[in-house]
Design an enzyme around this catalytic site. Structure first.
Site, PDB file in Angstrom:
ATOM      1  N   SER A  32       0.795  -1.224   0.000  1.00 24.37           N
ATOM      2  CA  SER A  32       0.000   0.000   0.000  1.00 24.37           C
ATOM      3  C   SER A  32       0.830   1.278   0.000  1.00 24.37           C
ATOM      4  O   SER A  32       0.318   2.337  -0.366  1.00 24.37           O
ATOM      5  CB  SER A  32      -0.955   0.015   1.202  1.00 24.37           C
ATOM      6  OG  SER A  32      -0.232  -0.060   2.404  1.00 24.37           O
ATOM      7  N   ASP A 318      -2.333   8.693   7.675  1.00 27.16           N
ATOM      8  CA  ASP A 318      -3.294   7.948   8.482  1.00 27.16           C
ATOM      9  C   ASP A 318      -2.528   7.091   9.485  1.00 27.16           C
ATOM     10  O   ASP A 318      -1.330   7.284   9.674  1.00 27.16           O
ATOM     11  CB  ASP A 318      -4.277   7.145   7.603  1.00 27.16           C
ATOM     12  CG  ASP A 318      -3.621   5.990   6.843  1.00 27.16           C
ATOM     13  OD1 ASP A 318      -2.476   5.629   7.164  1.00 27.16           O
ATOM     14  OD2 ASP A 318      -4.268   5.450   5.918  1.00 27.16           O
ATOM     15  N   HIS A 321       0.105   4.997   7.177  1.00 26.04           N
ATOM     16  CA  HIS A 321       0.797   5.434   5.959  1.00 26.04           C
ATOM     17  C   HIS A 321       1.397   6.829   6.081  1.00 26.04           C
ATOM     18  O   HIS A 321       0.783   7.716   6.668  1.00 26.04           O
ATOM     19  CB  HIS A 321      -0.178   5.392   4.771  1.00 26.04           C
ATOM     20  CG  HIS A 321      -0.705   4.023   4.516  1.00 26.04           C
ATOM     21  ND1 HIS A 321      -1.969   3.631   4.909  1.00 26.04           N
ATOM     22  CD2 HIS A 321      -0.135   2.941   3.953  1.00 26.04           C
ATOM     23  CE1 HIS A 321      -2.150   2.368   4.574  1.00 26.04           C
ATOM     24  NE2 HIS A 321      -1.050   1.915   4.001  1.00 26.04           N
TER      25      HIS A 321
END
Ligand code: NAG
Ligand code: NAG
Ligand code: NAG
Ligand code: NAG
Ligand code: NAG
Ligand code: NAG
Length: 354
Positions: A32, A318, A321
């Site tokens: 991700s 977040d 990340h």
């Protein structure tokens, strides 16, 4: 006359097969941190295609990047003369004209939740093994388009960027809640070695490899500690992994003719930044920008979440990340860092070699 026109058309289209300045193509594999929309089309809830993701992206579009704006994939692409990351392969796989035009300057195969181990694909992610199978098909397409020598030449110069391992580590940690075992680090090292060898067998030669960051210091992990400290046990994983892959890559580059690599010690980069934050860069090192609860790490980042104002001052977007600002710093170091952070050469040197 008509054959002259034909030759002109062929040489013009051959020109368009290279990037503006003849820069190498960029093929991206991983999770991700660098997924820019692969997961949008998957049957998974692990996606970032809703606001406020993308709030600082051009036109504030939530593209699927797990970031407030550009991600490391974009900053890396900019170093190769591209505007942003090449598109997600899965998003264009069925558009053959576009794919044919695009694949000569690169593709992004990364999928949020992908791990190094073949069975690590959290939430239906495209595993690294599957990402490499997709690349294998692209190799065949490139060969059909450019001929065998042409495809080889293109891949010879291409940068293969791999960022993975944190999902495997997190899943292992949450199963045992203890530091990594030697066997586990060895299995991750062996998996990475297999991936590099497979990519090499398809013609890849130049590898940019990111170690795993200090995942014990992300807001989600800090929130589990009374005083907001990093999880020392989880942080053992990236350190142990990094120590295992240094000799593996050294050996591999002497074993495989023409194989070159740049390995980033992103664990060390992160710890170094936490200890010496730049006054002009992110100075909020613990709290996430998007979310709520303790350290903004306890609630989902979605339309209902509160979003911080000075986003460039946050290291984390977040709970898991990095922010756009943090990604920019990381890529700058991978690209132009000294051997304290990138070994044996940095990405700039890797790109410039033959
Ligand atoms: C491409 O199209 C086929 C047929 O419609 C479909 O089954 C497949 O899932 C599509 N692939 C992607 C990656 O969208
Ligand atoms: C790429 O190759 C696959 C398998 O050979 C083929 O099905 C597909 O149509 C090709 N795509 C393009 C864009 O040429
Ligand atoms: C919080 O982290 C510190 C530093 O790693 C550690 O000494 C302490 O035991 C942790 N507290 C809890 C409740 O986990
Ligand atoms: C690297 O090569 C050396 C010498 O052949 C060997 O002793 C060592 O086990 C190898 N290490 C790895 C990680 O492959
Ligand atoms: C690719 O690079 C290798 C050196 O790593 C070289 O031997 C080979 O000739 C190159 N192939 C092409 C087509 O440029
Ligand atoms: C790259 O790093 C070198 C040495 O650390 C430094 O002198 C130079 O200013 C850096 N270049 C850029 C563009 O940041």
């Amino acid at each position: 006359m008509s054959s002259l026109v034909l030759i002109l058309v062929i040489s013009l289209s051959a020109l368009s097969f290279t990037n503006a300045a003849g820069d190498p193509a960029l093929f991206i594999f991983g999770d991700s941190i660098i997924d820019i929309g692969t997961n949008n089309g998957l049957d998974t809830t692990f996606k970032a295609n809703i606001p406020p993701y993308g709030i600082d992206f051009p036109d504030s579009v939530a593209t699927g990047r797990f970031s407030n704006g550009f991600s490391a994939a974009d900053f890396l692409a900019q170093k190769l003369g591209l505007e942003r990351s090449p598109p997600p392969y899965l998003a264009i796989a069925n558009h053959s004209a576009y794919l044919n035009r695009q694949m000569v300057s690169g593709l992004n195969f990364a999928s949020g939740g992908a791990g190094l181990l073949d069975d690590t694909g959290y939430g239906n992610a495209v595993t690294i093994k599957e990402q490499i199978q997709q690349f294998q098909m692209i190799k065949a397409n490139l060969t059909a388009l450019l001929g065998e020598a042409g495809a080889e030449r293109l891949l010879n110069k291409s940068i293969i960027f791999i960022n993975a391992g944190s999902i495997d580590m997190a899943l292992d940690y949450f199963s045992f809640k203890s530091p990594p075992t030697t066997e586990f680090s060895t299995s991750l090292r062996d998996a990475l070695e297999d991936h590099v060898k497979t990519l090499y067998s398809f013609g890849a030669r130049k590898f940019g490899i990111a170690g795993v960051s200090a995942i014990g210091c992300c807001p989600a992990m800090r929130a589990g500690n009374d005083t907001g400290e990093c999880s020392a046990d989880l942080n053992d994983y990236p350190q142990s992994f990094y120590s295992a892959i240094v000799p593996m890559l050294q050996n591999l580059s002497s074993e495989l003719t023409g194989m070159k690599y740049s390995l980033g010690n992103v664990y060390h980069m992160m710890m170094n930044y936490l200890n010496n934050p730049s006054p002009s860069g992110p100075t909020e090192l613990r709290r996430a920008c998007c979310r709520g609860g303790k350290l903004n790490a306890e609630l989902q980042c979605n339309e209902k979440a509160l979003v911080c104002k000075n986003r460039d001052k946050y290291l984390f977007w977040d709970a898991f990340h990095p922010s756009q600002a943090a990604a920019a710093i990381a890529v700058e170091t991978l690209y132009n860092g000294t051997t304290e952070f990138v070994t044996p050469i940095n990405l700039k040197q890797l790109i410039e070699e033959y």
